[in-house]
Design a protein around this motif. Structure first.
Motif, PDB file in Angstrom:
ATOM      1  N   LEU A   5       8.139  -3.721  -1.019  1.00  0.00           N
ATOM      2  CA  LEU A   5       6.980  -2.704  -0.438  1.00  0.00           C
ATOM      3  C   LEU A   5       7.707  -2.254  -1.809  1.00  0.00           C
ATOM      4  N   GLU A   6       5.889  -2.215  -2.794  1.00  0.00           N
ATOM      5  CA  GLU A   6       4.953  -1.445  -3.762  1.00  0.00           C
ATOM      6  C   GLU A   6       5.165  -0.243  -3.535  1.00  0.00           C
ATOM      7  N   ASN A   7       5.400   0.115  -2.275  1.00  0.00           N
ATOM      8  CA  ASN A   7       5.796   2.010  -2.034  1.00  0.00           C
ATOM      9  C   ASN A   7       7.274   2.048  -2.300  1.00  0.00           C
ATOM     10  N   GLY A   8       7.845   0.972  -2.565  1.00  0.00           N
ATOM     11  CA  GLY A   8       9.716   1.818  -3.262  1.00  0.00           C
ATOM     12  C   GLY A   8      10.697   1.157  -1.783  1.00  0.00           C
ATOM     13  N   GLY A  19       7.686  -7.739  12.186  1.00  0.00           N
ATOM     14  CA  GLY A  19       7.229  -6.431  13.203  1.00  0.00           C
ATOM     15  C   GLY A  19       6.328  -4.940  12.573  1.00  0.00           C
ATOM     16  N   LEU A  20       6.476  -4.858  11.842  1.00  0.00           N
ATOM     17  CA  LEU A  20       6.082  -4.454  10.146  1.00  0.00           C
ATOM     18  C   LEU A  20       4.630  -4.995  10.255  1.00  0.00           C
ATOM     19  N   TRP A  21       5.233  -6.488   9.885  1.00  0.00           N
ATOM     20  CA  TRP A  21       3.085  -6.724  10.083  1.00  0.00           C
ATOM     21  C   TRP A  21       2.226  -6.975  10.890  1.00  0.00           C
ATOM     22  N   VAL A  85       4.249 -16.732   6.878  1.00  0.00           N
ATOM     23  CA  VAL A  85       3.401 -16.244   7.613  1.00  0.00           C
ATOM     24  C   VAL A  85       2.743 -14.848   7.209  1.00  0.00           C
ATOM     25  N   VAL A  86       3.994 -14.140   6.204  1.00  0.00           N
ATOM     26  CA  VAL A  86       3.517 -12.541   5.951  1.00  0.00           C
ATOM     27  C   VAL A  86       2.967 -12.027   4.555  1.00  0.00           C
ATOM     28  N   ASP A  87       1.968 -12.121   4.646  1.00  0.00           N
ATOM     29  CA  ASP A  87       1.361 -11.668   2.881  1.00  0.00           C
ATOM     30  C   ASP A  87       1.866 -10.625   2.341  1.00  0.00           C
ATOM     31  N   LYS A  88       2.531 -10.473   1.577  1.00  0.00           N
ATOM     32  CA  LYS A  88       3.084  -9.422   0.761  1.00  0.00           C
ATOM     33  C   LYS A  88       1.816  -8.312   0.401  1.00  0.00           C
ATOM     34  N   ASP A  89       1.258  -8.823  -0.586  1.00  0.00           N
ATOM     35  CA  ASP A  89      -0.008  -8.597  -0.783  1.00  0.00           C
ATOM     36  C   ASP A  89      -0.941  -7.766   0.075  1.00  0.00           C
ATOM     37  N   LEU A  94      -2.231  -3.030   3.512  1.00  0.00           N
ATOM     38  CA  LEU A  94      -1.952  -2.470   4.991  1.00  0.00           C
ATOM     39  C   LEU A  94      -1.808  -0.848   4.715  1.00  0.00           C
ATOM     40  N   ILE A  95      -0.279  -1.025   4.054  1.00  0.00           N
ATOM     41  CA  ILE A  95       0.246  -0.058   4.377  1.00  0.00           C
ATOM     42  C   ILE A  95      -0.657   1.297   3.453  1.00  0.00           C
TER      43      ILE A  95
END
Length: 121
Positions: A5-8, A19-21, A85-89, A94-95
């Motif tokens: 993730l971008e937040n490290g 679950g996170l998605w 199925v999960v869009d990383k960007d 969203l985070i």
């Protein structure tokens, strides 16, 4: 399977990523993007007749051997592995938009499901 993730943070494991998605898209009122296991129960739950299910598969990207399934935002079926199925960007966005949901998810995540950056451990 790992998800950077971008937040490290690094999310480890398919179930943790899904679950996170799911938590984040629900927080953003996009429950139609929730990811499910690709099985008969998904179709029983979401379609009241076979014709509508066939249309959603035909106009979407349905592969019966894929592990996960979700709607594409237009009511069509999208299947794939976690990265399909999960869009990383979108997840990173969203985070950033819902930090409280992110913190809530972290509180309940198993220690084996994520690795915090050095300053956050």
């Amino acid at each position: 399977m790992q998800f950077e993730l971008e937040n490290g943070y690094t999310i480890i494991g398919r179930d943790a990523i899904i679950g996170l998605w799911n938590q984040m898209v629900i927080a953003d009122n996009q429950a139609e993007l929730t990811v499910y296991v690709n099985d008969g129960e998904f179709f029983k739950r979401h379609f009241n007749n076979p014709y509508n299910a066939c249309k959603a598969c035909f106009y979407g990207e349905f592969r019966p051997n894929d592990r996960y399934v979700r709607f594409d935002g237009l009511g069509n079926i999208l299947t794939g592995d976690v990265l399909g199925v999960v869009d990383k960007d979108e997840l990173d966005y969203l985070i950033e938009c819902y930090p409280e949901e992110w913190k809530s998810w972290l509180e309940y995540a198993n220690d084996d499901d994520y690795d915090a950056p050095e300053g956050d451990k």
